[in-house]
Write a protein that holds these residues in place. Structure first.
Motif, PDB file in Angstrom:
ATOM      1  N   ASN A 575       8.332   4.382  -6.230  1.00 16.13           N
ATOM      2  CA  ASN A 575       7.633   4.167  -4.958  1.00 16.13           C
ATOM      3  C   ASN A 575       8.347   4.900  -3.838  1.00 16.13           C
ATOM      4  O   ASN A 575       7.737   5.550  -2.994  1.00 16.13           O
ATOM      5  CB  ASN A 575       7.596   2.677  -4.622  1.00 16.13           C
ATOM      6  CG  ASN A 575       6.460   1.960  -5.328  1.00 16.13           C
ATOM      7  OD1 ASN A 575       5.539   2.607  -5.833  1.00 16.13           O
ATOM      8  ND2 ASN A 575       6.538   0.648  -5.389  1.00 16.13           N
ATOM      9  N   LYS A 578       7.741   8.441  -3.949  1.00 20.08           N
ATOM     10  CA  LYS A 578       6.340   8.707  -3.618  1.00 20.08           C
ATOM     11  C   LYS A 578       6.110   8.669  -2.100  1.00 20.08           C
ATOM     12  O   LYS A 578       5.370   9.476  -1.549  1.00 20.08           O
ATOM     13  CB  LYS A 578       5.469   7.648  -4.308  1.00 20.08           C
ATOM     14  CG  LYS A 578       3.997   7.919  -4.292  1.00 20.08           C
ATOM     15  CD  LYS A 578       3.275   7.214  -5.453  1.00 20.08           C
ATOM     16  CE  LYS A 578       3.165   5.733  -5.231  1.00 20.08           C
ATOM     17  NZ  LYS A 578       2.317   5.069  -6.258  1.00 20.08           N
ATOM     18  N   PHE A 579       6.763   7.680  -1.440  1.00 15.87           N
ATOM     19  CA  PHE A 579       6.480   7.479  -0.022  1.00 15.87           C
ATOM     20  C   PHE A 579       7.514   8.112   0.907  1.00 15.87           C
ATOM     21  O   PHE A 579       7.571   7.796   2.093  1.00 15.87           O
ATOM     22  CB  PHE A 579       6.360   5.974   0.275  1.00 15.87           C
ATOM     23  CG  PHE A 579       5.193   5.339  -0.420  1.00 15.87           C
ATOM     24  CD1 PHE A 579       3.887   5.634  -0.005  1.00 15.87           C
ATOM     25  CD2 PHE A 579       5.365   4.482  -1.491  1.00 15.87           C
ATOM     26  CE1 PHE A 579       2.801   5.057  -0.657  1.00 15.87           C
ATOM     27  CE2 PHE A 579       4.290   3.908  -2.139  1.00 15.87           C
ATOM     28  CZ  PHE A 579       2.990   4.205  -1.729  1.00 15.87           C
ATOM     29  N   ASP A 607      15.064   3.986   0.999  1.00 16.92           N
ATOM     30  CA  ASP A 607      14.505   5.320   1.240  1.00 16.92           C
ATOM     31  C   ASP A 607      14.348   5.594   2.721  1.00 16.92           C
ATOM     32  O   ASP A 607      14.488   4.685   3.552  1.00 16.92           O
ATOM     33  CB  ASP A 607      13.164   5.481   0.506  1.00 16.92           C
ATOM     34  CG  ASP A 607      12.089   4.558   1.042  1.00 16.92           C
ATOM     35  OD1 ASP A 607      11.816   4.608   2.262  1.00 16.92           O
ATOM     36  OD2 ASP A 607      11.520   3.768   0.245  1.00 16.92           O
ATOM     37  N   ILE A 612       6.994   0.361   5.845  1.00 24.16           N
ATOM     38  CA  ILE A 612       5.895  -0.594   5.648  1.00 24.16           C
ATOM     39  C   ILE A 612       5.819  -1.475   6.889  1.00 24.16           C
ATOM     40  O   ILE A 612       6.846  -1.930   7.403  1.00 24.16           O
ATOM     41  CB  ILE A 612       6.162  -1.487   4.409  1.00 24.16           C
ATOM     42  CG1 ILE A 612       6.457  -0.622   3.173  1.00 24.16           C
ATOM     43  CG2 ILE A 612       4.990  -2.424   4.128  1.00 24.16           C
ATOM     44  CD1 ILE A 612       7.172  -1.347   2.064  1.00 24.16           C
ATOM     45  N   ILE A 620       2.608  -6.902   0.029  1.00 23.39           N
ATOM     46  CA  ILE A 620       2.715  -5.864  -1.010  1.00 23.39           C
ATOM     47  C   ILE A 620       3.140  -6.375  -2.384  1.00 23.39           C
ATOM     48  O   ILE A 620       2.898  -5.721  -3.382  1.00 23.39           O
ATOM     49  CB  ILE A 620       3.685  -4.729  -0.588  1.00 23.39           C
ATOM     50  CG1 ILE A 620       5.010  -5.338  -0.115  1.00 23.39           C
ATOM     51  CG2 ILE A 620       3.080  -3.845   0.473  1.00 23.39           C
ATOM     52  CD1 ILE A 620       6.101  -4.297   0.024  1.00 23.39           C
ATOM     53  N   VAL A 625      -2.410  -5.108  -4.620  1.00 23.23           N
ATOM     54  CA  VAL A 625      -2.424  -4.899  -3.171  1.00 23.23           C
ATOM     55  C   VAL A 625      -1.627  -3.643  -2.835  1.00 23.23           C
ATOM     56  O   VAL A 625      -0.531  -3.419  -3.334  1.00 23.23           O
ATOM     57  CB  VAL A 625      -1.836  -6.118  -2.426  1.00 23.23           C
ATOM     58  CG1 VAL A 625      -1.525  -5.750  -0.975  1.00 23.23           C
ATOM     59  CG2 VAL A 625      -2.814  -7.270  -2.474  1.00 23.23           C
ATOM     60  N   GLN A 626      -2.214  -2.838  -1.991  1.00 20.83           N
ATOM     61  CA  GLN A 626      -1.498  -1.689  -1.453  1.00 20.83           C
ATOM     62  C   GLN A 626      -1.470  -1.838   0.060  1.00 20.83           C
ATOM     63  O   GLN A 626      -2.325  -2.507   0.630  1.00 20.83           O
ATOM     64  CB  GLN A 626      -2.207  -0.396  -1.852  1.00 20.83           C
ATOM     65  CG  GLN A 626      -2.197  -0.233  -3.376  1.00 20.83           C
ATOM     66  CD  GLN A 626      -2.819   1.056  -3.820  1.00 20.83           C
ATOM     67  OE1 GLN A 626      -3.771   1.531  -3.218  1.00 20.83           O
ATOM     68  NE2 GLN A 626      -2.269   1.621  -4.894  1.00 20.83           N
ATOM     69  N   ALA A 627      -0.422  -1.265   0.659  1.00 21.36           N
ATOM     70  CA  ALA A 627      -0.181  -1.509   2.081  1.00 21.36           C
ATOM     71  C   ALA A 627      -1.422  -1.250   2.931  1.00 21.36           C
ATOM     72  O   ALA A 627      -1.805  -2.038   3.760  1.00 21.36           O
ATOM     73  CB  ALA A 627       0.989  -0.687   2.574  1.00 21.36           C
ATOM     74  N   SER A 638      -1.759   1.643  -8.770  1.00 27.67           N
ATOM     75  CA  SER A 638      -2.673   0.544  -9.094  1.00 27.67           C
ATOM     76  C   SER A 638      -2.427  -0.692  -8.227  1.00 27.67           C
ATOM     77  O   SER A 638      -3.181  -1.644  -8.263  1.00 27.67           O
ATOM     78  CB  SER A 638      -2.470   0.135 -10.551  1.00 27.67           C
ATOM     79  OG  SER A 638      -1.130  -0.298 -10.727  1.00 27.67           O
ATOM     80  N   GLY A 639      -1.332  -0.690  -7.444  1.00 26.21           N
ATOM     81  CA  GLY A 639      -1.005  -1.886  -6.660  1.00 26.21           C
ATOM     82  C   GLY A 639      -0.393  -2.974  -7.527  1.00 26.21           C
ATOM     83  O   GLY A 639      -0.280  -4.119  -7.101  1.00 26.21           O
ATOM     84  N   GLY A 641       2.629  -2.352  -9.401  1.00 26.10           N
ATOM     85  CA  GLY A 641       4.049  -2.087  -9.642  1.00 26.10           C
ATOM     86  C   GLY A 641       4.970  -3.134  -9.050  1.00 26.10           C
ATOM     87  O   GLY A 641       5.827  -3.695  -9.735  1.00 26.10           O
ATOM     88  N   LEU A 642       4.796  -3.440  -7.756  1.00 21.74           N
ATOM     89  CA  LEU A 642       5.701  -4.390  -7.106  1.00 21.74           C
ATOM     90  C   LEU A 642       5.494  -5.799  -7.646  1.00 21.74           C
ATOM     91  O   LEU A 642       6.441  -6.564  -7.795  1.00 21.74           O
ATOM     92  CB  LEU A 642       5.496  -4.378  -5.594  1.00 21.74           C
ATOM     93  CG  LEU A 642       6.106  -3.179  -4.865  1.00 21.74           C
ATOM     94  CD1 LEU A 642       5.826  -3.281  -3.369  1.00 21.74           C
ATOM     95  CD2 LEU A 642       7.600  -3.097  -5.108  1.00 21.74           C
TER      96      LEU A 642
HETATM   97  P1  ADP Z   1       1.336   1.070  -6.311  1.00 20.44           P
HETATM   98  O1  ADP Z   1       1.251   1.264  -7.784  1.00 20.44           O
HETATM   99  O2  ADP Z   1       0.038   1.170  -5.634  1.00 20.44           O
HETATM  100  O3  ADP Z   1       2.417   1.824  -5.671  1.00 20.44           O
HETATM  101  P2  ADP Z   1       3.068  -1.193  -5.815  1.00 20.44           P
HETATM  102  O4  ADP Z   1       2.875  -2.637  -6.095  1.00 20.44           O
HETATM  103  O5  ADP Z   1       4.213  -0.536  -6.448  1.00 20.44           O
HETATM  104  O6  ADP Z   1       1.707  -0.505  -6.184  1.00 20.44           O
HETATM  105  O7  ADP Z   1       3.176  -1.035  -4.261  1.00 20.44           O
HETATM  106  C1  ADP Z   1       2.235  -1.639  -3.408  1.00 20.44           C
HETATM  107  C2  ADP Z   1       2.179  -0.974  -2.087  1.00 20.44           C
HETATM  108  O8  ADP Z   1       3.378  -1.226  -1.357  1.00 20.44           O
HETATM  109  C3  ADP Z   1       2.083   0.535  -2.154  1.00 20.44           C
HETATM  110  O9  ADP Z   1       0.771   0.959  -2.338  1.00 20.44           O
HETATM  111  C4  ADP Z   1       2.606   0.942  -0.783  1.00 20.44           C
HETATM  112  O10 ADP Z   1       1.594   0.804   0.180  1.00 20.44           O
HETATM  113  C5  ADP Z   1       3.687  -0.117  -0.499  1.00 20.44           C
HETATM  114  N1  ADP Z   1       5.029   0.391  -0.832  1.00 20.44           N
HETATM  115  C6  ADP Z   1       5.757   0.091  -1.916  1.00 20.44           C
HETATM  116  N2  ADP Z   1       6.969   0.680  -1.878  1.00 20.44           N
HETATM  117  C7  ADP Z   1       7.028   1.371  -0.723  1.00 20.44           C
HETATM  118  C8  ADP Z   1       8.017   2.234  -0.094  1.00 20.44           C
HETATM  119  N3  ADP Z   1       9.209   2.442  -0.660  1.00 20.44           N
HETATM  120  N4  ADP Z   1       7.706   2.778   1.100  1.00 20.44           N
HETATM  121  C9  ADP Z   1       6.506   2.555   1.673  1.00 20.44           C
HETATM  122  N5  ADP Z   1       5.535   1.781   1.137  1.00 20.44           N
HETATM  123  C10 ADP Z   1       5.789   1.191  -0.054  1.00 20.44           C
END
Ligand code: ADP
Length: 936
Positions: A575, A578-579, A607, A612, A620, A625-627, A638-639, A641-642
């Protein structure tokens, strides 16, 4: 004194004068002849006034039958004339007033004439006293007889002197009190003793009291009919002589009971509280009720307390609980399965009418109830029903076998409280049971769902294996640039698809509680390095670095689940990568706390990315759920991971937390308690251990260098890092040289000149150069450690540091699979391994095949027609033949742990999960072909 009798001798005159008494002298005819001075004063006459007048003028004599004139007959008694006879008379004063007087007559002679001397004494004072005494005595008697209490006065021989009506009433004596006078008390006592609760005790106590001759006050006596008497006893003395006894009895039934009741009320209050808490605290309702019955049985002083419960719709009754007072026999055993309808038909109408049953005596009850209770020798009962869900469920009963009894309001209240408590406790038990049933059903449903997901995953993973394997193989063939690009894009998409499938599968497994953690010795640094290496390619051209920051005191070997820790770190760091568009992603590990056995490691993934918002921070971690909505389009994902990471961390005993500043970056942290692996002792962090070893690290990748250098420096080695050989000062030599392969700027010949031990680091996909020690990326801790050990053992053959690369073995492999693409994939993947492969389509064919041919290894698909892989394996293992020990590897798309356990239990040696990579398959096959044969 003057005398009309001149011859009166002096002696007589002197006597009359000296006497204190009034003396009158009369002649034989009853006429006064002389008065003493005091007589003159007593009657108010001078002697001359009454001289020769009849005596009866101043004294009224009681009439007698004889001659009233002669005083002689007043002296007559039954035994003849008596000189000292006292006669009560009435004196008449000159004034006319009369007064009582006592007269004694003495006959004598004066001058041979008979005369009478009468001595008169005024007794009006004495008479007055006597009257007062008489009146007092009457009053006293009246007082005693009219007293509320029963009074009995006896003389010293216990004959009744005085007794009142109240006494007779209290002791049920059916004759008038007066008629008892002079009778002996024993008679009354004997007939009354049966009134007392303890007749023998009553008699005994009376004897005791009489013997002691001591006053007794307010002694309480219990009567058989429930009355209570209070007794006082007073011994009567006269001048130290014991002349009698006074007994006083009062009926104190009312005050005694009300006092007892008050005392009991207080106790009831306390016991009620105790019972409430018993039912709330004890998990076992039966235990709570049994204890409650014992407590209330004692408190209410009854013979028996018990519970009855209905079964089969109020038709049958069972005695479920019981407490008996000491000496009372238990009835519970006989009171099971009672046919309620026929036995106690009036029970329900009675309960409907008055809520509970509590007669004074069972004769107050309808015939059916009365009969049943009488048969058990019960005098009275208190039955309090209890209700479950508005329906009568049973009752709690209190028996009295000794005497009838008035049930007190507080006793009824207590019975009600117990019934209420018991019913609520039963309700709770019922609710718990329903809850457990619901939970079991939910678990069952979850299991079904998990099973479904596992099945689905099989259906998806099997073709995925084919797709990805073919793409990999395709890339190994001669392709033009465009074709290579298409094929690798297809492979990339497949990998992404697989990640999503894995996420969903993981999520389902977590939801179904199916994830079971492993605990094996793991190397956290290696895991961190792996994560970094895996993510590096995703950075592409982004000016972002992935940094590892592992504190030196983090132990080299701990126990934990490497797969799950890697998965969480990969997800968080993934993540972060990615972000983050520029800056750093740092993966840090710190020792938060150490105990003798465990180390608490704090993991942090930080990072410098987009961050967020505060709102989103709370959301999250939720599934799917995605932000913000736009994330999906821009970044994918897929929302899940976390959500998965959070659940995994929690499963491992930690908590995943996030802090973030929008636009500045985010930090995800969690702390895990991990047991320190004891086997780690050889690799203990000893900074001096390799202090004389010098290492040269050559790698263009700064982070990779950094990671390795940190590990080596942790062991004390001196490390020189360069990106290329050209930066080495001429003439310097090293104990160890670690270099990245391939690197066009170095040649093994040059390296061997300046280093005693040369090892290269190769990535997963690179074929290592021949005759050189090759360390696979990520570099395993123990391999690195071994290298250092080798270097300390001077001038040994450099290649001994690790085993030489194994020769490709030649083996004979049987593959059982019905899916053509898989067969093709396996054939192509293993083609370059110089193995001979036979293919069959089901388990049955596999069994047949091994009868005739010796195989070194079998790759066995699970889902096959005719006979599946598990059955075939069981069959092979059960056979008593030389081939039955052949290693069998399962080829399966199922990642469910219990499924895999099932394969191992069937006798398989390992599991290859689909989709497998070509290289992964080669590695496993090579591993198993290298195993020494276990049978002859
Ligand atoms: P996804 O597979 O969509 O990344 P996650 O559950 O891993 O699903 O994350 C959910 C949401 O949390 C992400 O879509 C993003 O909006 C936010 N997010 C997670 N990690 C970070 C990060 N390091 N920086 C910014 N936003 C994050």
């Amino acid at each position: 004194m003057t005398s009309v009798l001149p011859h009166k001798p002096d002696i007589l005159r002197t006597l009359m004068q000296a006497s204190m008494d009034s003396i009158l002298m009369t002649g034989d005819n009853g006429h006064i002849v002389a008065l003493s001075d005091s007589a003159e004063r007593l009657f108010g006459y001078a002697q001359a006034d009454v001289m020769l007048r009849p005596l009866t003028e101043i004294i009224t004599l009681p009439s007698t039958n004889g001659d009233p004139q002669s005083l002689a007959h007043y002296m007559e008694t039954d035994d003849g004339p008596a000189l000292n006879r006292r006669i009560e008379v009435t004196g008449i004063h000159r004034s006319g007033t009369r007064f009582p007087a006592e007269m004694t007559i003495i006959p004598t002679e004066v001058d041979e004439q008979p005369v009478f001397l009468t001595f008169i004494r005024d007794i009006s004072e004495r008479k007055g006293f006597e009257r007062v005494i008489r009146r007092t005595s009457v009053r006293f008697q009246k007082l005693i007889t009219s007293l509320q209490g029963g009074v009995l006065v006896e003389d010293e021989t216990r004959h009744i002197v005085l007794v009142n009506h109240a006494f007779c009433d209290m002791f049920n004596i059916p004759v008038p009190a007066r008629s008892l006078y002079a009778s002996h008390s024993n008679t009354t006592m004997e007939s009354s003793k049966s009134l007392f609760a303890n007749p023998a005790g009553f008699i005994q106590r009376v004897d005791e009291i009489l013997k002691s001759e001591q006053t007794v006050t307010e002694e309480t006596l219990l009567l058989a009919d429930g009355r209570v008497f209070s007794r006082d006893y007073v011994p009567v003395f006269h001048d130290e002589d014991h002349i009698g006894h006074l007994w006083h009895y009062r009926d104190i039934t009312e005050s005694y009971q009300s006092q007892r009741r008050w005392r009991r009320m207080y106790r009831f209050e306390a016991v009620n509280k105790e019972i409430n808490s018993l039912f709330l605290q004890l998990a076992d309702v039966d235990d709570a009720l049994n204890r409650t019955l014992a407590i209330t049985g004692q408190l209410m002083d009854v013979s028996r307390v018990y519970a009855f419960r209905f079964r089969e719709n109020e038709r049958i009754l069972d005695n479920t609980h019981e407490w008996c007072a000491p000496g009372v026999t238990s009835e519970m055993e006989h009171l099971q399965g009672l046919p309620f309808d026929s036995m106690l038909p009036s029970f329900f109408p009675l309960i409907a009418e008055q809520d509970y049953i509590a007669p004074r005596h069972i004769t107050d009850l309808p015939e059916d109830l009365h009969g049943v209770l009488e048969a058990q020798g019960i005098q009275t009962v208190l039955w309090m029903p209890f209700f479950l869900n508005e329906r009568i469920e049973g009752f709690i009963g209190y028996d009295e076998v000794r005497a009838p009894r008035e049930w007190l309001p507080e006793e009824i209240t207590m019975a009600r409280i117990i019934a209420e408590n018991y019913a609520r406790a039963l309700e709770r038990v019922q609710a718990d049971r329903l809850l457990i049933e619901a939970r079991d059903e939910a678990i069952h449903t979850a299991q079904l769902r998990a099973q479904f997901v596992a099945n689905m995953s099989h259906e998806i993973r099997t073709p995925m294996t084919g797709i990805m394997g073919m793409q990999e193989l395709l890339l190994e063939t001669d392709l033009n640039d465009l074709q290579t690009e298409f094929a690798s894009e297809a492979l990339k998409s497949s990998k992404r698809l697989l990640t999503i499938i894995n996420d969903i599968l993981d999520f389902s497994k977590l939801e179904a509680g199916q994830v079971i953690l492993e605990s094996t010795p793991i190397d956290l640094r290696a895991i961190a390095t792996e994560v970094r290496m895996t993510l590096m390619p995703q950075l592409k051209a982004k000016p972002v670095d992935i940094l590892l920051d592992v504190a030196p005191d983090v132990p080299y070997r701990v126990h934990g689940d490497a797969t799950r820790i890697r998965q969480v770190l990969m997800n968080l760091a993934g993540n972060a990568v990615k972000f983050t568009h520029n800056g750093n992603v740092t993966l840090a590990m710190r020792v938060a706390h150490t105990t003798e056995r465990n180390v608490h490691i704090r993991f942090a993934v930080n990072d410098t990315g987009i961050g967020i918002t505060e709102d989103n921070l709370t959301r999250i971690f939720d599934s799917f759920v995605q932000a913000d909505g736009s994330t999906t389009r821009k970044y994918g994902g897929s929302g899940l991971g976390l959500s998965i990471s959070k659940q995994l961390v929690e499963l491992m005993g930690g908590t995943l937390a996030a802090t973030s500043e929008h636009g500045t970056g985010s930090t995800f942290t969690f702390t895990l308690r991990l047991p320190i692996a004891r086997a780690d002792s050889t690799m203990d962090h000893d900074p001096a251990r390799f202090s004389d070893i010098s290492v040269l690290l050559i790698d263009r990748n700064r982070t990779a260098r950094y990671v390795l250098a940190q590990q080596l420096e942790g062991w004390g080695a001196t490390v020189t890092q360069v990106s290329s050989l050209e930066y080495i000062p001429a003439g310097t030599t090293y104990d160890i040289i670690l270099h990245r392969y391939p690197d066009p700027t170095t040649s093994s010949a040059t390296l061997e000149q300046i280093g005693r031990h040369v090892a290269c680091i190769v990535s997963d996909r690179t074929q290592p150069p021949p005759d050189v020690v090759a360390l696979r990326q990520p570099v395993d801790q123990s391999t690195l450690y071994n290298l250092l050990i080798q270097a300390t053992q001077t001038h040994t053959n450099t290649t001994e540091a690790t085993a030489p690369p194994p020769q490709n073995p030649i083996g004979h492999i049987l593959v059982a699979d019905d899916y053509p693409i898989n067969i093709h994939l396996v054939r192509r993947a293993l083609a370059q391994m110089h193995v001979h492969i036979d293919f069959v389509e089901n388990g049955q064919q596999a069994i047949e095949a091994i009868q005739n041919t010796h195989y070194d290894l079998i790759l066995m698909d699970i889902h096959m027609p005719i006979m599946d892989g598990v059955a075939a394996t069981q069959h092979i293992r059960a056979a008593d033949a030389p081939f039955c020990d052949v290693p069998i590897l399962a080829l399966t798309a199922s990642v469910m742990r219990d499924e895999q356990d099932r394969y191992m239990a069937a006798g398989m040696n390992d599991v290859i999960s689909k989709p497998f990579s070509v290289s992964g398959l080669r590695k496993v096959v090579q591993h198993w072909l290298e195993q020494p044969p276990t049978t002859d």
